[in-house]
Design a protein around this motif. Structure first.
Motif, PDB file in Angstrom:
ATOM      1  N   LYS A 145      -5.321  -0.849  -5.356  1.00 45.83           N
ATOM      2  CA  LYS A 145      -5.184   0.605  -5.432  1.00 45.83           C
ATOM      3  C   LYS A 145      -4.932   1.069  -6.864  1.00 45.83           C
ATOM      4  CE  LYS A 145      -2.836   2.488  -1.977  1.00 45.83           C
ATOM      5  NZ  LYS A 145      -1.824   2.645  -0.904  1.00 45.83           N
ATOM      6  N   SER A 146      -4.170   0.306  -7.613  1.00 48.40           N
ATOM      7  CA  SER A 146      -3.909   0.631  -9.009  1.00 48.40           C
ATOM      8  C   SER A 146      -5.193   0.527  -9.837  1.00 48.40           C
ATOM      9  CB  SER A 146      -2.842  -0.314  -9.563  1.00 48.40           C
ATOM     10  OG  SER A 146      -2.648  -0.110 -10.924  1.00 48.40           O
ATOM     11  N   GLU A 187      -7.385   3.461  -9.040  1.00 50.38           N
ATOM     12  CA  GLU A 187      -6.855   4.657  -9.694  1.00 50.38           C
ATOM     13  C   GLU A 187      -7.255   4.683 -11.177  1.00 50.38           C
ATOM     14  OE1 GLU A 187      -4.126   8.087  -9.547  1.00 50.38           O
ATOM     15  OE2 GLU A 187      -4.205   6.619  -7.934  1.00 50.38           O
ATOM     16  N   GLU A 211      -6.541   1.800   4.756  1.00 48.14           N
ATOM     17  CA  GLU A 211      -5.659   2.287   3.691  1.00 48.14           C
ATOM     18  C   GLU A 211      -6.440   2.491   2.389  1.00 48.14           C
ATOM     19  OE1 GLU A 211      -1.623   0.852   1.346  1.00 48.14           O
ATOM     20  OE2 GLU A 211      -2.058  -0.006   3.302  1.00 48.14           O
ATOM     21  N   LEU A 212      -7.343   1.563   2.080  1.00 44.62           N
ATOM     22  CA  LEU A 212      -8.152   1.684   0.864  1.00 44.62           C
ATOM     23  C   LEU A 212      -9.136   2.849   0.961  1.00 44.62           C
ATOM     24  CD1 LEU A 212      -8.892  -2.050   0.012  1.00 44.62           C
ATOM     25  CD2 LEU A 212      -7.301  -0.494  -1.134  1.00 44.62           C
ATOM     26  N   ASN A 244      -8.652   5.599   2.672  1.00 46.19           N
ATOM     27  CA  ASN A 244      -7.839   6.806   2.478  1.00 46.19           C
ATOM     28  C   ASN A 244      -7.499   7.012   1.008  1.00 46.19           C
ATOM     29  OD1 ASN A 244      -7.824   7.481   5.203  1.00 46.19           O
ATOM     30  ND2 ASN A 244      -5.979   6.289   5.607  1.00 46.19           N
ATOM     31  N   HIS A 245      -7.202   5.932   0.310  1.00 46.58           N
ATOM     32  CA  HIS A 245      -6.909   6.018  -1.125  1.00 46.58           C
ATOM     33  C   HIS A 245      -8.149   6.479  -1.886  1.00 46.58           C
ATOM     34  CE1 HIS A 245      -4.687   5.214  -4.762  1.00 46.58           C
ATOM     35  NE2 HIS A 245      -5.636   4.390  -5.194  1.00 46.58           N
ATOM     36  N   ARG A 300      -8.706  10.194  -1.539  1.00 43.41           N
ATOM     37  CA  ARG A 300      -7.848  10.959  -2.454  1.00 43.41           C
ATOM     38  C   ARG A 300      -8.414  10.942  -3.868  1.00 43.41           C
ATOM     39  NH1 ARG A 300      -4.136  10.346  -6.193  1.00 43.41           N
ATOM     40  NH2 ARG A 300      -3.855   8.104  -5.982  1.00 43.41           N
TER      41      ARG A 300
END
Length: 73
Positions: A5-6, A9, A40-41, A43-44, A47
């Protein structure tokens, strides 16, 4: 999961490519938790898409985009 996730981003903020791939063996041992992580990924990503315009492309479309950019240089 935090690392991925980092990295996503960072790529989104810097308009870079982030290659995330899944192989069948990634889901083999524990499919329910693997699908929860994938959710989860996603959804990330959603965003990041809204916040930074991150795109989801398959390898063919990424190649086409790179070709188009190369033709303008």
């Amino acid at each position: 999961m935090i690392r991925i996730k980092s990295e996503m981003e960072y790529a989104a903020r810097n308009k870079e490519v982030y290659h995330l791939w899944w192989h069948p063996h990634n889901f083999g041992a524990s499919p329910e938790s693997s699908l929860a992580e994938l959710d989860e990924l996603i959804n990330h990503f959603t965003r990041l898409q809204g916040e930074y315009g991150m795109q989801s492309l398959n390898m063919r479309n990424l190649g086409k985009q790179i070709q188009e950019i190369a033709m303008t240089v």
